[in-house]
Motif scaffolding. Structure first.
Motif, mmCIF file in Angstrom:
data_model
loop_
_atom_site.group_PDB
_atom_site.id
_atom_site.type_symbol
_atom_site.label_atom_id
_atom_site.label_comp_id
_atom_site.label_asym_id
_atom_site.label_seq_id
_atom_site.Cartn_x
_atom_site.Cartn_y
_atom_site.Cartn_z
ATOM 1 N N ASP A 1 19.549 -0.546 2.801
ATOM 2 C CA ASP A 1 20.398 -0.549 1.958
ATOM 3 C C ASP A 1 20.362 -0.896 1.263
ATOM 4 O OD1 ASP A 1 21.368 1.536 3.429
ATOM 5 O OD2 ASP A 1 22.604 -0.530 4.570
ATOM 6 N N ALA A 2 19.596 -2.883 1.030
ATOM 7 C CA ALA A 2 19.675 -3.323 -0.386
ATOM 8 C C ALA A 2 18.530 -3.313 -1.100
ATOM 9 C CB ALA A 2 19.762 -5.195 0.907
ATOM 10 N N MET A 3 17.081 -3.151 -0.217
ATOM 11 C CA MET A 3 16.026 -2.829 -1.410
ATOM 12 C C MET A 3 16.881 -1.572 -1.964
ATOM 13 S SD MET A 3 12.139 -2.618 0.489
ATOM 14 C CE MET A 3 12.189 -4.162 0.933
ATOM 15 N N LEU A 4 16.974 -0.195 -1.791
ATOM 16 C CA LEU A 4 17.221 0.879 -2.193
ATOM 17 C C LEU A 4 18.087 1.044 -2.966
ATOM 18 C CD1 LEU A 4 17.520 3.215 1.184
ATOM 19 C CD2 LEU A 4 15.325 2.709 -0.557
ATOM 20 N N ALA A 5 18.758 0.009 -2.727
ATOM 21 C CA ALA A 5 20.582 -0.654 -4.451
ATOM 22 C C ALA A 5 19.410 -1.804 -5.919
ATOM 23 C CB ALA A 5 21.616 -0.843 -3.817
ATOM 24 N N GLU A 6 18.555 -2.120 -4.810
ATOM 25 C CA GLU A 6 18.114 -3.201 -5.834
ATOM 26 C C GLU A 6 16.422 -2.249 -7.041
ATOM 27 O OE1 GLU A 6 15.661 -7.010 -5.467
ATOM 28 O OE2 GLU A 6 17.046 -7.139 -4.294
ATOM 29 N N ARG A 7 16.028 -1.653 -5.716
ATOM 30 C CA ARG A 7 14.975 -1.020 -6.607
ATOM 31 C C ARG A 7 14.579 0.053 -6.055
ATOM 32 N NH1 ARG A 7 10.320 -4.140 -2.970
ATOM 33 N NH2 ARG A 7 11.568 -6.418 -2.867
ATOM 34 N N GLY A 8 15.751 1.198 -7.636
ATOM 35 C CA GLY A 8 16.040 2.751 -7.192
ATOM 36 C C GLY A 8 14.444 3.121 -8.028
ATOM 37 N N GLY A 9 14.922 3.889 -7.275
ATOM 38 C CA GLY A 9 13.650 4.904 -7.335
ATOM 39 C C GLY A 9 12.211 4.699 -5.619
ATOM 40 N N VAL A 10 12.323 3.734 -5.015
ATOM 41 C CA VAL A 10 11.400 3.755 -4.246
ATOM 42 C C VAL A 10 12.252 4.635 -2.700
ATOM 43 C CG1 VAL A 10 10.418 1.548 -2.216
ATOM 44 C CG2 VAL A 10 11.228 1.535 -4.908
ATOM 45 N N PRO A 11 10.746 5.212 -2.665
ATOM 46 C CA PRO A 11 11.014 6.112 -1.499
ATOM 47 C C PRO A 11 11.300 5.370 -0.209
ATOM 48 C CG PRO A 11 9.430 6.941 -2.424
ATOM 49 C CD PRO A 11 9.433 5.532 -2.316
ATOM 50 N N GLU A 12 12.788 6.098 0.746
ATOM 51 C CA GLU A 12 13.177 5.610 1.730
ATOM 52 C C GLU A 12 11.835 5.396 2.856
ATOM 53 O OE1 GLU A 12 16.050 6.658 5.507
ATOM 54 O OE2 GLU A 12 16.026 7.250 3.523
ATOM 55 N N ALA A 13 11.366 5.976 3.283
ATOM 56 C CA ALA A 13 10.417 5.867 4.020
ATOM 57 C C ALA A 13 9.174 4.268 3.832
ATOM 58 C CB ALA A 13 8.879 7.037 4.133
ATOM 59 N N LEU A 14 8.656 5.054 2.144
ATOM 60 C CA LEU A 14 7.839 3.522 2.094
ATOM 61 C C LEU A 14 8.583 2.123 2.117
ATOM 62 C CD1 LEU A 14 5.848 2.499 0.970
ATOM 63 C CD2 LEU A 14 6.468 2.738 -1.476
ATOM 64 N N ALA A 15 9.748 2.057 1.638
ATOM 65 C CA ALA A 15 11.058 1.497 1.633
ATOM 66 C C ALA A 15 11.051 0.561 3.684
ATOM 67 C CB ALA A 15 12.358 1.240 0.846
ATOM 68 N N ARG A 16 10.928 1.584 4.387
ATOM 69 C CA ARG A 16 10.697 1.866 5.785
ATOM 70 C C ARG A 16 9.945 0.809 6.239
ATOM 71 N NH1 ARG A 16 14.614 2.354 9.211
ATOM 72 N NH2 ARG A 16 15.798 4.581 8.012
ATOM 73 N N THR A 17 8.846 0.672 5.428
ATOM 74 C CA THR A 17 7.790 0.257 5.949
ATOM 75 C C THR A 17 6.638 -0.725 5.611
ATOM 76 O OG1 THR A 17 6.714 2.908 6.580
ATOM 77 C CG2 THR A 17 4.627 0.827 6.149
ATOM 78 N N GLN A 18 7.613 -0.757 4.740
ATOM 79 C CA GLN A 18 7.473 -1.940 3.853
ATOM 80 C C GLN A 18 8.677 -3.585 5.004
ATOM 81 O OE1 GLN A 18 7.262 -2.824 -0.090
ATOM 82 N NE2 GLN A 18 8.247 -5.067 -0.407
ATOM 83 N N ILE A 19 9.558 -3.102 5.400
ATOM 84 C CA ILE A 19 10.526 -3.855 6.337
ATOM 85 C C ILE A 19 9.571 -4.318 7.104
ATOM 86 C CG2 ILE A 19 13.217 -4.323 7.340
ATOM 87 C CD1 ILE A 19 14.346 -2.393 4.715
ATOM 88 N N SER A 20 9.115 -2.613 8.249
ATOM 89 C CA SER A 20 9.432 -3.323 9.276
ATOM 90 C C SER A 20 7.635 -3.618 9.262
ATOM 91 C CB SER A 20 8.390 -1.597 10.074
ATOM 92 O OG SER A 20 9.311 -0.607 9.532
ATOM 93 N N ARG A 21 7.213 -4.249 7.781
ATOM 94 C CA ARG A 21 5.676 -4.380 7.955
ATOM 95 C C ARG A 21 5.796 -6.565 7.507
ATOM 96 N NH1 ARG A 21 3.825 -2.288 4.118
ATOM 97 N NH2 ARG A 21 4.288 -4.083 2.176
ATOM 98 N N ASN A 22 7.479 -6.450 7.205
ATOM 99 C CA ASN A 22 7.205 -7.936 6.794
ATOM 100 C C ASN A 22 8.268 -8.483 7.986
ATOM 101 O OD1 ASN A 22 6.650 -7.117 3.837
ATOM 102 N ND2 ASN A 22 8.496 -7.481 3.410
ATOM 103 N N ILE A 23 8.911 -7.549 8.852
ATOM 104 C CA ILE A 23 9.335 -8.301 10.224
ATOM 105 C C ILE A 23 8.599 -8.398 11.078
ATOM 106 C CG2 ILE A 23 10.368 -7.061 12.257
ATOM 107 C CD1 ILE A 23 12.635 -5.949 10.369
ATOM 108 N N ARG A 24 7.154 -7.181 11.048
ATOM 109 C CA ARG A 24 6.363 -7.460 12.085
ATOM 110 C C ARG A 24 5.265 -9.394 11.532
ATOM 111 N NH1 ARG A 24 3.835 -3.422 11.264
ATOM 112 N NH2 ARG A 24 2.816 -3.739 9.897
#
Length: 456
Positions: free
Chosen positions: A160-183
């Motif tokens: 939610d924070a990433m989509l609100a902060e970086r408007g226009g970023v596809p949700e799938a891309l944002a989810r992939t980036q978050i999962s990668r950072n958690i890993r």
């Protein structure tokens, strides 16, 4: 190069070899020379210099990185370890956990290569990862750290924070980036736990137990489902490497026999003295191959992978025929025709081939049945390859039938996926069969690739 650094370099290269990475003496010297031309204070530059000179395959990189972090850690603890904290006396307060999770969420939104990212992981290991053990000792674990911070439960909040902060970023891309950072955070925690254990118990000890071997060194009989899937994806790249190597070897092999007529004709230009012998062109032998493989559950992974590799290399042989068995035998060549999906071929073989009557392996009946039904498959140009553990559930071995089959073939080989010390234990007939057909230990992909290269 200073003496302490040289000692650490030698120990690090030795640890890589012990972990199964193929590091030659020349490559070790190349790495030592690289250390003289880089800034040793830059740890990542040091890592890449070692990787460029010592790592030859992508599948070896995870093991290399784990060992590098042990031998060249980013930080070193000062002095002896502090006593383990009394968790009962100092419980984790809810507001403290919330603050730490807020800080973790902030870091997960940023760059995982930021030094603050790994510094936070190290501090969390120091806060949560130390667990008292018997005898006034302590141990380090990653699970308490990840349980306390629960980074996986932050995904929705971070999304939610990433989509609100970086408007226009596809949700799938944002989810992939978050999962990668958690890993990456989880990997940083595991790496620091490993570093602390190495400081307490010694680098050599933790290196032998914490670094998994490369996938091509894992025993077939110990493969997990994920590892087997990785191996299947490796079939065709491995086949291409082997085919290239075999072609080069044939081109560089010894030349053919002496051509007397051409040699005498050439000697006329030197007064009849044959200074330059003329040789006949060499005709490389490409054998016919018959594979007889045990498809029972105990060795199925080994047999399936060997079949897949062999059929991927079919161009290196004049003809390839395959037969599978449990307690009876059936031909399965048609299931592995060119272009067929790997999993489909294995599934069809398991479901459609007539290879089992009672479901218990019976080598003696298989050899007898094969000699009756498929004797024409073996001839003077045939190499017979038997795949199996030679465990026949205490049934009659039918040595005479195997002897006839081996006698009709040009060559006969037996690949056994069990470690040699386990041969002849229990219901194993390894020595009895090995007296007729040479039996080789073939426990992993590295040994299998070496054998197929020699066979072809």
């Amino acid at each position: 190069m200073s003496e302490p650094l040289l000692d650490r370099h030698v120990a690090f290269v030795g640890a890589l070899r012990e972990a199964g990475l193929p590091v030659s003496l020349a490559e070790g010297l190349d790495a030592a020379r690289a250390l003289t031309v880089i800034d040793l204070a830059e740890r990542e530059t040091l890592r890449e210099a070692y990787a460029a000179t010592l790592v030859k395959r992508a599948q070896h990189r995870p093991g290399f990185d784990a060992l590098f972090d042990l031998w060249f850690p980013p930080v070193i603890s000062d002095g002896p370890p502090e006593p383990a904290p009394d968790h009962a006396a100092r419980p984790v307060l809810p507001n403290e956990t919330a603050e730490l999770r807020d800080r973790l969420a902030e870091l997960l939104m940023g760059d995982p290569d930021d030094p603050a990212f790994r510094a936070f992981a190290r501090s969390m290991v120091g806060r949560f990862g130390r667990v008292p053990a018997a005898g006034n000792r302590q141990s380090w674990f990653s699970y308490p750290v990840l349980r306390a911070l629960s980074p996986q439960t932050l995904i929705a909040r971070l999304l939610d924070a990433m989509l609100a902060e970086r408007g226009g970023v596809p949700e799938a891309l944002a989810r992939t980036q978050i999962s990668r950072n958690i890993r990456k955070f989880e990997e940083a925690v595991v790496s620091d736990v490993r570093r602390r254990i190495a400081e307490d118990s010694g680098i050599e000890k933790i290196a032998r137990t914490s670094v998994p071997p490369p996938i091509d060194r894992v025993d077939f009989l110990r493969l997990t489902r994920d590892e087997l899937a990785r191996l299947r994806r490796e079939v065709h790249p491995l086949a291409r490497r082997l085919a290239t190597r075999l072609t080069a070897r044939r081109k560089q092999g010894r030349r053919g026999r002496l051509d007397v007529r051409r040699t005498v004709r050439a000697s006329l230009s030197t007064g009849g003295v044959p200074l330059t012998p003329r040789l006949r062109p060499r005709r490389p032998h490409r054998p016919e191959l018959v594979i007889l493989c045990d498809a029972s559950g105990s060795v199925a992974a080994f047999s399936h992978f060997t079949l897949l590799l062999t059929f991927a290399l079919r161009e290196q042989f004049t003809k390839v025929r395959a037969f599978a068995f449990v307690d009876t035998v059936d031909e399965i060549t048609a299931y592995f025709r060119p272009g067929v999906d790997v999993l489909d071929a294995v599934t069809r073989m398991t479901e459609e081939a007539d290879i089992a009557r009672f479901g218990r392996t019976d080598y003696g009946h298989v050899f007898t049945r094969f000699a009756e039904r498929y004797a024409d498959a073996i001839g003077p140009r045939t190499s017979l390859l038997i795949l199996g553990d030679a465990r026949s559930n205490y049934q009659a071995p039918a040595l005479d039938a195997l002897r006839r089959l081996a006698g009709e073939a040009r060559h006969a080989y037996w690949l056994n996926p069990e470690p040699r010390p386990q041969w002849d234990t229990g219901d194993s007939l390894a020595s009895a069969y090995a007296a007729i057909v040479p039996m080789y230990e073939c426990r992993n992909v590295a040994q299998l690739a070496a054998f197929v290269e020699d066979l072809a």
